[in-house]
Design a protein around this motif. Structure first.
Motif, PDB file in Angstrom:
ATOM      1  N   LEU A 184       2.079  -1.666  -6.227  1.00  0.00           N
ATOM      2  CA  LEU A 184       3.425  -1.115  -6.027  1.00  0.00           C
ATOM      3  C   LEU A 184       4.486  -2.068  -6.549  1.00  0.00           C
ATOM      4  O   LEU A 184       5.511  -1.647  -7.067  1.00  0.00           O
ATOM      5  CB  LEU A 184       3.681  -0.870  -4.540  1.00  0.00           C
ATOM      6  CG  LEU A 184       3.061   0.349  -3.874  1.00  0.00           C
ATOM      7  CD1 LEU A 184       3.394   0.336  -2.396  1.00  0.00           C
ATOM      8  CD2 LEU A 184       3.583   1.616  -4.517  1.00  0.00           C
TER       9      LEU A 184
ATOM     10  N   HIS B  90      11.706   0.863   1.798  1.00  0.00           N
ATOM     11  CA  HIS B  90      10.465   0.520   1.092  1.00  0.00           C
ATOM     12  C   HIS B  90      10.420  -0.949   0.714  1.00  0.00           C
ATOM     13  O   HIS B  90       9.363  -1.560   0.685  1.00  0.00           O
ATOM     14  CB  HIS B  90      10.241   1.444  -0.115  1.00  0.00           C
ATOM     15  CG  HIS B  90      11.310   1.373  -1.151  1.00  0.00           C
ATOM     16  ND1 HIS B  90      12.455   2.118  -1.079  1.00  0.00           N
ATOM     17  CD2 HIS B  90      11.393   0.635  -2.273  1.00  0.00           C
ATOM     18  CE1 HIS B  90      13.216   1.843  -2.140  1.00  0.00           C
ATOM     19  NE2 HIS B  90      12.585   0.939  -2.864  1.00  0.00           N
TER      20      HIS B  90
ATOM     21  N   ILE C  17       6.295  -6.711   4.641  1.00  0.00           N
ATOM     22  CA  ILE C  17       5.701  -6.761   5.969  1.00  0.00           C
ATOM     23  C   ILE C  17       4.317  -6.129   5.919  1.00  0.00           C
ATOM     24  O   ILE C  17       4.176  -4.964   5.542  1.00  0.00           O
ATOM     25  CB  ILE C  17       6.581  -5.984   6.984  1.00  0.00           C
ATOM     26  CG1 ILE C  17       7.964  -6.598   7.060  1.00  0.00           C
ATOM     27  CG2 ILE C  17       5.921  -5.962   8.345  1.00  0.00           C
ATOM     28  CD1 ILE C  17       8.915  -5.881   8.015  1.00  0.00           C
TER      29      ILE C  17
ATOM     30  N   TYR D 191       1.030  -4.350   7.373  1.00  0.00           N
ATOM     31  CA  TYR D 191       0.980  -3.331   8.424  1.00  0.00           C
ATOM     32  C   TYR D 191      -0.474  -2.901   8.593  1.00  0.00           C
ATOM     33  O   TYR D 191      -1.103  -2.439   7.649  1.00  0.00           O
ATOM     34  CB  TYR D 191       1.870  -2.159   7.997  1.00  0.00           C
ATOM     35  CG  TYR D 191       2.026  -1.038   8.991  1.00  0.00           C
ATOM     36  CD1 TYR D 191       2.397  -1.281  10.309  1.00  0.00           C
ATOM     37  CD2 TYR D 191       1.855   0.283   8.587  1.00  0.00           C
ATOM     38  CE1 TYR D 191       2.572  -0.233  11.200  1.00  0.00           C
ATOM     39  CE2 TYR D 191       2.033   1.329   9.467  1.00  0.00           C
ATOM     40  CZ  TYR D 191       2.387   1.065  10.774  1.00  0.00           C
ATOM     41  OH  TYR D 191       2.577   2.102  11.642  1.00  0.00           O
TER      42      TYR D 191
ATOM     43  N   ASN E 207       9.385  -2.316  10.986  1.00  0.00           N
ATOM     44  CA  ASN E 207       9.408  -1.936   9.567  1.00  0.00           C
ATOM     45  C   ASN E 207      10.088  -0.582   9.354  1.00  0.00           C
ATOM     46  O   ASN E 207       9.948   0.040   8.318  1.00  0.00           O
ATOM     47  CB  ASN E 207       8.018  -1.974   8.949  1.00  0.00           C
ATOM     48  CG  ASN E 207       7.057  -0.977   9.579  1.00  0.00           C
ATOM     49  OD1 ASN E 207       7.418  -0.269  10.516  1.00  0.00           O
ATOM     50  ND2 ASN E 207       5.845  -0.928   9.069  1.00  0.00           N
TER      51      ASN E 207
ATOM     52  N   THR F 131      -3.188  -2.362  -3.101  1.00  0.00           N
ATOM     53  CA  THR F 131      -2.131  -1.342  -3.087  1.00  0.00           C
ATOM     54  C   THR F 131      -0.722  -1.917  -3.251  1.00  0.00           C
ATOM     55  O   THR F 131       0.028  -1.505  -4.140  1.00  0.00           O
ATOM     56  CB  THR F 131      -2.174  -0.547  -1.773  1.00  0.00           C
ATOM     57  OG1 THR F 131      -3.452   0.058  -1.645  1.00  0.00           O
ATOM     58  CG2 THR F 131      -1.123   0.541  -1.770  1.00  0.00           C
ATOM     59  N   VAL F 132      -0.369  -2.858  -2.387  1.00  0.00           N
ATOM     60  CA  VAL F 132       1.011  -3.348  -2.435  1.00  0.00           C
ATOM     61  C   VAL F 132       1.291  -4.118  -3.728  1.00  0.00           C
ATOM     62  O   VAL F 132       2.313  -3.887  -4.373  1.00  0.00           O
ATOM     63  CB  VAL F 132       1.355  -4.169  -1.180  1.00  0.00           C
ATOM     64  CG1 VAL F 132       2.780  -4.689  -1.268  1.00  0.00           C
ATOM     65  CG2 VAL F 132       1.200  -3.315   0.058  1.00  0.00           C
TER      66      VAL F 132
ATOM     67  N   ARG G 108       9.443  -2.847   3.853  1.00  0.00           N
ATOM     68  CA  ARG G 108       8.038  -2.661   4.215  1.00  0.00           C
ATOM     69  C   ARG G 108       7.094  -3.425   3.303  1.00  0.00           C
ATOM     70  O   ARG G 108       6.018  -3.839   3.714  1.00  0.00           O
ATOM     71  CB  ARG G 108       7.701  -1.162   4.202  1.00  0.00           C
ATOM     72  CG  ARG G 108       8.389  -0.424   5.335  1.00  0.00           C
ATOM     73  CD  ARG G 108       8.229   1.059   5.189  1.00  0.00           C
ATOM     74  NE  ARG G 108       9.103   1.762   6.126  1.00  0.00           N
ATOM     75  CZ  ARG G 108       9.373   3.052   6.043  1.00  0.00           C
ATOM     76  NH1 ARG G 108       8.845   3.784   5.067  1.00  0.00           N
ATOM     77  NH2 ARG G 108      10.154   3.626   6.917  1.00  0.00           N
ATOM     78  N   ARG G 109       7.481  -3.589   2.051  1.00  0.00           N
ATOM     79  CA  ARG G 109       6.591  -4.327   1.147  1.00  0.00           C
ATOM     80  C   ARG G 109       6.527  -5.803   1.519  1.00  0.00           C
ATOM     81  O   ARG G 109       5.629  -6.511   1.103  1.00  0.00           O
ATOM     82  CB  ARG G 109       7.063  -4.150  -0.301  1.00  0.00           C
ATOM     83  CG  ARG G 109       6.745  -2.752  -0.810  1.00  0.00           C
ATOM     84  CD  ARG G 109       7.353  -2.457  -2.156  1.00  0.00           C
ATOM     85  NE  ARG G 109       7.294  -1.005  -2.389  1.00  0.00           N
ATOM     86  CZ  ARG G 109       7.762  -0.402  -3.468  1.00  0.00           C
ATOM     87  NH1 ARG G 109       8.320  -1.101  -4.428  1.00  0.00           N
ATOM     88  NH2 ARG G 109       7.680   0.907  -3.593  1.00  0.00           N
TER      89      ARG G 109
ATOM     90  N   ARG H 111      -5.836  -5.662   3.160  1.00  0.00           N
ATOM     91  CA  ARG H 111      -4.816  -4.910   2.445  1.00  0.00           C
ATOM     92  C   ARG H 111      -3.421  -5.328   2.898  1.00  0.00           C
ATOM     93  O   ARG H 111      -2.500  -5.446   2.083  1.00  0.00           O
ATOM     94  CB  ARG H 111      -5.028  -3.410   2.688  1.00  0.00           C
ATOM     95  CG  ARG H 111      -4.089  -2.533   1.920  1.00  0.00           C
ATOM     96  CD  ARG H 111      -4.449  -1.073   2.036  1.00  0.00           C
ATOM     97  NE  ARG H 111      -4.253  -0.557   3.380  1.00  0.00           N
ATOM     98  CZ  ARG H 111      -4.310   0.737   3.702  1.00  0.00           C
ATOM     99  NH1 ARG H 111      -4.592   1.627   2.766  1.00  0.00           N
ATOM    100  NH2 ARG H 111      -4.115   1.124   4.929  1.00  0.00           N
TER     101      ARG H 111
END
Ligand SMILES: Nc1ncnc2c1ncn2[C@@H]1O[C@H](COP(=O)(O)OP(=O)(O)O)[C@@H](O)[C@H]1O
Ligand SMILES: [Mg+2]
Lengths: 367, 254, 232
Positions: free
Chosen positions: A103, A72, A78, A80, A49, A99-100, A75-76, A148
């Motif tokens: 985002l 970013h 994937i 983690y 990532n 959280t994601v 990463r969103r 999460r």
């Protein structure tokens, strides 16, 4: 699918953490990276990532070069999960999980609803949602960490020693639930651990790395146990490899013999015919333990719990050779108890019969 | 003596302006005005700087440099700046005294806010920061959604510490011919009117305590309960967040 | 007062001449400033040690002790200077008012520091010491206090450095210390700026702060030889 293509990471201080790594993590499978401390597992994982940028080489996510995406966005997509979960202390559990989605601009209500479902999926009761991370135990925090990572339903998950910081009992629980969850979800997972037993238990395939970041062996757990490529892997995989490998060998349908039983609460039978061990079952026919007929029963008229020897393990019909053999070896009568899926007694088998099965199962070792 | 002070404080004529004297209310407002102005300027300087240095870990020397300012004697700097600046502003306005005062107050307030903001961001659990960027937060998102809220207790303690030092030092500003609660202390001293002098001390102490109370109340509502550990109303004795920093970040006071 | 300015240059850089011209007077101010900066911290530490120990050992005393010292620490120094005499029944402008007020400050700051320092001693260490047969007081002096030294030293540094600045404030209400150089300079600066005493005061205060700070750092190093052993 994640593919490492000649990936090297050299840190500014000159440390080569990963050296020309070629590796493919199949879609929908768990690929475990395992190796001694400092061998470059975390570095490899974090290059996926792009928390760490490779010095050279390419990492492909399906057919896309990860270097071409904004970090970013990559990463969103994937999930983690890290060792101490890294939960946000200032947010409630449900908001941590969401959280994601937050985002990504998902509607807050919708995101929280999904988060609640996920919490249930990872085995946390609803009333935890409004708590803060500091109010949870380590194991519970780790479940939240997994929830999460799953929240935006990413196809790929990266997990760095997620279960290392919890006690062995909780760890085993988390591992079992993780496997169950993965059966439902079928994510592409790269999982890092330094614990070879965890690697063997969880991995569809296991990559053993040696210090200096070079791949020593990539194999299924069974192969790793039966055919380590060199002394390093053999030593790392550890002792009892033969016995542990049986854990990957299907025992098939065991042929069993009927076993005389006594029901709990029934009068203690008298007069032994040579063999002094009698299997006790409960009302539903589930084995409870062995009764030693040669023992002194003064003060007792009926078969009760406290008279039983409970050291023996049970083998479920259709389980592995390891479980079957262990049932025999651990039974005081020498007869291994076999049960069905529902826990009811089918019959017993002996270590001699299991050893015959093992002999017949040899092909792997002989080639 | 205590009775005289009480009499001085409860005499309403001391609270309002008269032809000859400026009253407590006016001086109190002047005092609050200096402090608020300086605190605002210091926060505008120190908060972004502290967040930036903490987040990027670049320019740490600035924090050290700001801390070194604490060795400066506040009164001395105040007098020096006044002597330099006030001749530039002739006439009947206060500006020549106001500017050096505000500069000194800002110099005083910046180090604690800067040091605590920096320390707050630095002290964020690396795992939390790692998780935040690992989930795809951009740099500013990590800073404002994760690092800032987690640093709030330390930032607040820096601001509280700064506010207290400002209130104390603004008192000394009355040493120059400037308003503020210090007027009563220095005038009382000069006129040997000790009830007035001690009454001024009481007022300054009261203002400081009240300010700290207000700020700590604001802090209570702004900082997440997940960080303060105030999960339920039953919980008592939650540690004072100022505890953690007193050794690292508490500053010189005037 | 005006005589002080006779013949001397008013340039900021001539503070050295100013010092040499008024050497005995300035050294007197420096000495009393030093005394006022150091003694209250030492007395404060001696009072703070048992209080901090009590706050750690009897947990229920922690909140009240910290609240009271917190309130004391919140009161501005100049207010405390003028409040000490009436509260303690001393004469206004008693020579003891400033040392007492500064001691109160040091106690207020250091109680918390001592309690934090003791809290920094690992639980296993205290338990091991208890298991080896140390009695509570013995354990405090031989085990806990030495381990707490670095944290306490950090607090002492803050205390001495801030004291140097606070003592100068006391100069503005007439006490004899380096703060008087600022008063002199201020008075001599009408109508024209006269810098030397002001600059001299600032320089001496900064030097004093730096020297005292270094002394605490040095003391800390002497008292904790084991910390140097691990430094690579
Ligand atoms: N930021 C870094 N700078 C320099 N060396 C590093 C850095 N991070 C890790 N290393 C080194 O790289 C090697 C691999 O580290 P890591 O990937 O964390 O190993 P593992 O996770 O397998 O324990 C180690 O020798 C480690 O010391
Ligand atoms: Mg690692």
């Amino acid at each position: 699918m994640i593919r490492f293509d000649a990936v090297t990471k050299r840190y500014p201080d000159g440390t080569v953490a990963v050296d020309e790594l070629d590796l493919e993590a199949a879609s929908g499978r768990i690929t475990v990276l395992v190796g001694p401390s400092g061998c470059g597992k975390t570095t490899s994982l974090r290059m996926v990532n792009r928390m760490i940028e490779p010095t050279s080489g390419t990492i492909w996510l399906d057919d896309q070069d990860t270097a071409t995406l904004p970090t970013h966005e990559l990463r969103r997509k994937i999930g983690y999960v890290i060792q101490h979960a890294g939960l946000f202390p200032h947010r409630t559990i449900v908001d941590n999980v969401a959280t994601v989605p937050f985002l990504l601009g998902t509607d807050k209500k919708q995101a929280r609803r999904t988060a609640m479902e996920l919490l249930e999926r990872v085995g946390l009761p609803e009333h935890f949602a409004k708590r803060y991370p500091a109010q949870l135990s380590g194991g519970q925090q780790q479940r939240v960490g997994v929830a999460r990572a799953l929240a935006a339903d990413p196809p790929v998950m990266l997990m760095d020693e997620p279960f290392s910081a919890v006690d062995p009992v909780v760890r085993e629980q988390l591992q079992d639930e993780f496997l169950r969850l993965q059966q439902e979800l079928g994510k592409t997972i790269v999982f890092v651990t330094h614990d070879i037993d965890e690697a063997i238990k969880l991995g569809d395939q296991v990559a053993v790395l040696r210090v200096g970041g070079r791949l020593a062996q990539l194999a299924t757990p069974a192969e790793l146990l039966s055919r380590p490529v060199d002394a390093f892997v053999a030593a790392f995989v550890g002792r009892d490899r033969g016995y542990r490998a049986l854990g990957f060998a299907d025992a098939g349908t065991l042929s069993t013999r009927d076993e005389p039983t006594v029901v709990l609460g029934a009068p203690i039978p008298t007069g032994t015919d040579g063999d002094s061990w009698l299997l006790a079952v409960d009302g539903a026919g589930a084995p409870q333990g062995w009764l030693d007929l040669g023992a002194d029963f003064r003060g007792h008229d009926t078969v009760t719990d406290e008279l039983l020897y409970r050291g023996g393990t049970l083998a479920t019909q259709g389980s592995t050779l390891r479980a079957a053999l262990d049932a025999c070896l651990s039974s005081p009568s020498g007869r291994g108890v076999v049960i069905d899926e529902g826990g009811a007694l089918i019959g017993t088998t002996t270590s001699r019969e299991i050893l015959d099965l093992i002999e017949a199962h040899e092909p792997e070792r002989q080639t | 003596m205590i009775g005289d002070v009480f009499t001085w404080l409860t005499d309403w004529s001391h609270w309002t302006d008269t032809r000859f004297d400026t009253g407590i209310i006016t001086q109190l407002l002047a005092h609050i005005r200096f402090c608020a102005m300086a605190l605002a300027i210091a926060m505008v300087i120190a908060l972004p700087l502290g967040l930036f240095i903490g987040h990027t870990n670049r320019g740490r020397w600035l924090v050290g440099a700001a801390n070194a300012l604490r060795a400066l004697p506040t009164v001395g700097v105040l007098v020096l700046l006044t002597v330099i600046i006030s001749p530039q502003f002739q006439g009947r306005t206060d500006t020549g005294f106001l500017i050096p005062t505000v500069i000194v107050l800002v110099l005083l307030a910046v180090p604690p806010i800067l040091a605590n903001t920096f320390a707050g961001v630095q002290n964020v659990d690396p795992g939390v920061r790692d998780a935040a960027s690992g989930m795809g937060m951009t740099g500013p998102q990590v800073l404002f959604r994760v690092e800032l809220p987690i640093s709030l207790p330390l930032i607040f303690s820096g601001v509280r510490s700064a506010a207290l030092q400002l209130i104390a030092t603004a008192t000394v500003a009355s040493y120059l011919p400037l308003g503020g609660l210090g007027r009563f202390i220095y005038d009382g001293l000069a006129q040997q009117d000790y009830p007035q002098m001690i009454g001024g001390g009481v007022l300054v102490a009261a203002l400081a305590l009240l300010t700290d109370l207000v700020l700590s109340t604001v802090q209570r509502y702004v900082v997440s309960r997940g960080i303060t550990g105030r999960y339920s109303t039953k919980q008592v004795g939650a540690p004072d967040p100022r505890l953690a920093v007193v050794t690292e970040a508490e500053g010189a006071r005037a | 007062m005006i005589a002080l300015a006779d013949g001397a240059s008013s340039s900021p850089l001539h503070f050295v001449e100013y010092f040499l011209d008024h050497r005995s007077e300035d050294l007197g101010l420096l000495w009393s400033h030093t005394w006022l900066s150091v003694v209250p911290v030492i007395v404060g530490l001696l009072i703070a040690l048992p209080l901090g120990w009590v706050a750690r050992r009897h947990r229920w005393t922690y909140p009240p002790i910290m609240s009271i010292t917190g309130v004391l620490y919140t009161i501005p120094s100049i207010a405390l200077f003028v409040l000490v005499p009436p509260l303690l029944g001393l004469d206004t402008l008693d020579p003891l008012q400033v040392p007492i007020a500064l001691t109160v400050y040091s106690v207020a700051l250091l109680v918390r520091v001592v309690a934090d320092g003791l809290a920094s001693v690992p639980e296993e260490t205290t338990q091991a010491a208890t298991a080896m047969g140390f009695r509570p007081l013995e354990r405090f002096f031989k085990v806990e206090l030495p381990i707490a030294v670095p944290v306490i030293a950090a607090g002492l540094r803050v205390a001495v450095v801030s004291n140097v600045s606070i003592v100068a404030v006391a100069g503005t209400i007439g006490l004899s210390n380096l703060g008087q150089l600022f008063t002199q300079g201020f008075q001599l600066s009408t109508p024209d700026a006269y810098y030397p005493p002001i600059v001299l005061g600032i320089v001496l205060c900064v030097l004093l702060a730096v020297v005292l700070d270094s002394a605490v750092v040095l003391l800390n190093r002497v008292l904790t030889p084991w910390r140097r052993a691990v430094r690579t």
